[in-house]
Write a protein that holds these residues in place. Structure first.
Motif, PDB file in Angstrom:
ATOM      1  N   ARG A 190       0.825  -1.203   0.000  1.00 33.06           N
ATOM      2  CA  ARG A 190       0.000   0.000   0.000  1.00 33.06           C
ATOM      3  C   ARG A 190       0.863   1.258   0.000  1.00 33.06           C
ATOM      4  O   ARG A 190       0.562   2.238  -0.689  1.00 33.06           O
TER       5      ARG A 190
ATOM      6  N   ASP B  96      -3.322  -6.252  -3.047  1.00 30.69           N
ATOM      7  CA  ASP B  96      -2.094  -5.851  -2.359  1.00 30.69           C
ATOM      8  C   ASP B  96      -1.096  -6.987  -2.178  1.00 30.69           C
ATOM      9  O   ASP B  96       0.094  -6.754  -1.965  1.00 30.69           O
TER      10      ASP B  96
ATOM     11  N   SER C  27     -10.490   1.136  -1.356  1.00 36.06           N
ATOM     12  CA  SER C  27      -9.585   0.134  -0.800  1.00 36.06           C
ATOM     13  C   SER C  27     -10.372  -0.812   0.104  1.00 36.06           C
ATOM     14  O   SER C  27     -10.528  -0.562   1.302  1.00 36.06           O
TER      15      SER C  27
END
Length: 525
Positions: free
Chosen positions: A79, A303, A220
């Motif tokens: 991230r 991610d 997200s």
């Protein structure tokens, strides 16, 4: 002349399309990041168990970078790399924020050979994030969902986001996936509402409200991270599907340290994945309803790899080896989609190796914003590839993880270049060499056949780590081999046995996690 003046007049309000040159000035950007989603957890990338029609449709309108990589095998480093354009060893966040390091690692009672390296625990303020880069050009910036890049003082609003819905220091949903959420940055509306859907609705509302100005929206998801939860309806759907496919006698095997899942048949995870896809559909529908689908760049990625070991042992990444936390392909190879409507990205694919740090310069380039080369130093613009051109760049990709993963990964660093991948292990400085993609499952270590190449890549990797002042794990002076061996033996026997029992329990007809299905069903109790 009138056309030029019109474009300039609306420069900070709408995207102005130059059809002849296929340019959109100030396009909107929608960045969708899923947590812990595996490379093969989607229909378009090979899953026949999980159903993801909305993401599959997006893939048909995008360039699919088939060799897309996460910047790390765990969440926080990746991230940070997306937001800063830097590899983990350079920005210093090398583990998920909250993980123990140094002497504190002994609290875990894992009895490992090394003490993990210390790491930075908040996104550095001196970095110019991609959100700040867009904000500097008049964009409205929006964040929804998981942050996990620092505590108060290092939240999304401290790093360039005008609006923050749900982002704080926690890396998993505090209250689970159904309200009450126990999230200080997201007020509850209705008891039992779904967190993933709520975040999509917040994003869709933002798009509708801010459509008169260019925006950078960053969705997200907390999904599909543990704790894995779903509704009874979706569990029934995927439980029936698993039964129709034929339930395998065994679902796990032993990897080097932990058991690892071999089949995609978890109905809870199946429902969680489909809900994520439902949420993606809500946001994409909002773009179309607001007549913004033609001038909005859409990115979709994850991610790190799917969780095949540790946590909920939720999915299988086969034929890729490993998963989240692992140093092999299953831990770092990711879904990687970029849709640019005016460049005709429909059904395009690319085999060029790309990585999270490339998003920063690519999105600026596509938005006609000057690059920040001293900031996104470890990324390159992929605009030429998206336009259908070839680029002749032979660059190395680097990963540095001087930690032990919760999922079975080992402290190691990686260099990948020209189809070769070398892994350096910090416990004993041994190395592995793999030729990609022919051995993408990382089962065939060919280092004995290519000693000179291995030596060259090793020297290059170690020199780069030194250059960026990487931190390393240290030997634990209290290491007890007997205790370590006993722990590993228990993992290979008792843990494996309990996983197989739980897998069949979750697939049984009378399965019920609790009376209200993780709060998704409102009861009188």
């Amino acid at each position: 002349m009138k056309r030029i003046l019109l474009c300039i007049g609306f420069l900070f309000f709408i995207g102005c399309v130059n059809k002849e040159q296929k340019i959109v000035l100030n396009p909107n950007v929608l960045f969708i990041l899923v947590d812990d989603l595996g490379y093969h957890d989607l229909g378009f990338s090979g899953s026949t168990f999980y159903e993801t029609p909305n993401v599959d449709s997006l893939a048909k309108e995008s360039v699919w970078f088939k060799n897309g990589y996460a910047a790390s095998r765990v969440c926080s480093p990746s991230r940070a790399s997306i937001l800063t354009g830097k590899f983990a060893a350079r920005h210093g966040i090398t583990d998920w924020i909250g993980a123990k390091a140094g002497d504190e690692w002994r609290i875990r009672n894992r009895h490992d050979k090394l003490l993990p390296a210390d790491y930075i625990k908040a996104l550095p303020k001196e970095d110019i994030t991609i959100a700040e880069a867009f904000k500097n050009k008049g964009y409205v910036t929006f964040f929804a969902g998981k942050w996990h890049l620092g505590n108060k003082g290092s939240y999304p609003e401290d790093h360039g986001f005008d609006i923050n819905k749900g982002g704080f220091h926690r890396g998993s949903p505090s209250g689970g996936f159904f309200a009450p959420f126990k999230n200080p940055k997201l007020k509850d509306k209705n008891a039992g509402e779904n967190l993933t859907i709520r975040l999509a609705e917040e994003t869709a509302n933002f798009i509708s409200q801010k459509k008169e100005k260019p925006f950078f929206a960053y969705l997200s998801f907390y999904a599909v991270h543990a704790p894995i939860q779903t509704t009874e309806t979706k569990w029934n759907k995927y439980s029936d599907k698993a039964e129709n496919y034929g339930i395998a006698k065994t679902g796990f095997k032993i990897e080097r340290v932990l058991p690892i899942r071999q089949v995609q048949d978890n109905p809870i995870y199946g429902g969680l994945v489909e809900t994520m896809d439902d949420a993606v559909g809500i946001v994409l529908k909002s773009l179309k309803e607001n007549d913004l689908d033609k001038n909005t760049i859409v990115v979709f990625t994850s991610d790190n790899g799917g969780v095949a070991s540790g946590d909920n042992y939720a999915t299988s990444n086969l034929p890729l080896r490993g998963g989240k936390g692992y140093q092999w392909e299953g831990g770092i190879k990711e879904p990687f989609l970029i849709k640019v409507p005016w460049l005709g990205t429909n059904n395009k694919t690319s085999d060029f190796p790309v990585i999270h740090t490339d998003f920063y310069p690519t999105l600026l380039d596509l938005s006609n914003i000057s690059l920040y080369p001293e900031q996104h130093i470890d990324g390159i613009s992929l605009k030429s590839i998206i336009e259908g051109k070839k680029i002749n760049i032979e660059r190395p990709l680097y990963w540095h993880y001087p930690h032990y993963g919760n999922q079975g990964g080992e402290p190691s660093s990686i260099i990948q270049q020209n189809g070769w991948k070398l892994i350096h292990y910090w416990e004993d400085n041994r190395e592995e060499l793999f030729k990609l993609p022919s051995t993408e499952n990382d089962e065939m270590n060919v280092i004995s056949e290519h000693p000179e190449l291995a030596s060259k890549l090793s020297n290059q990797l170690l020199s780069w780590l030194k250059k960026v002042n990487a931190k390393y794990p240290k030997k634990d002076s209290l290491f007890d081999k007997d205790k370590r061996d006993l722990r590993l033996q228990n993992l290979k026997t008792k843990k494996l046995e309990s996983l197989e029992k739980n897998r069949l329990k979750v697939l049984s007809k009378d399965f019920q996690p609790n009376k209200n299905w993780w709060k998704s069903k409102i009861t009188k109790d």
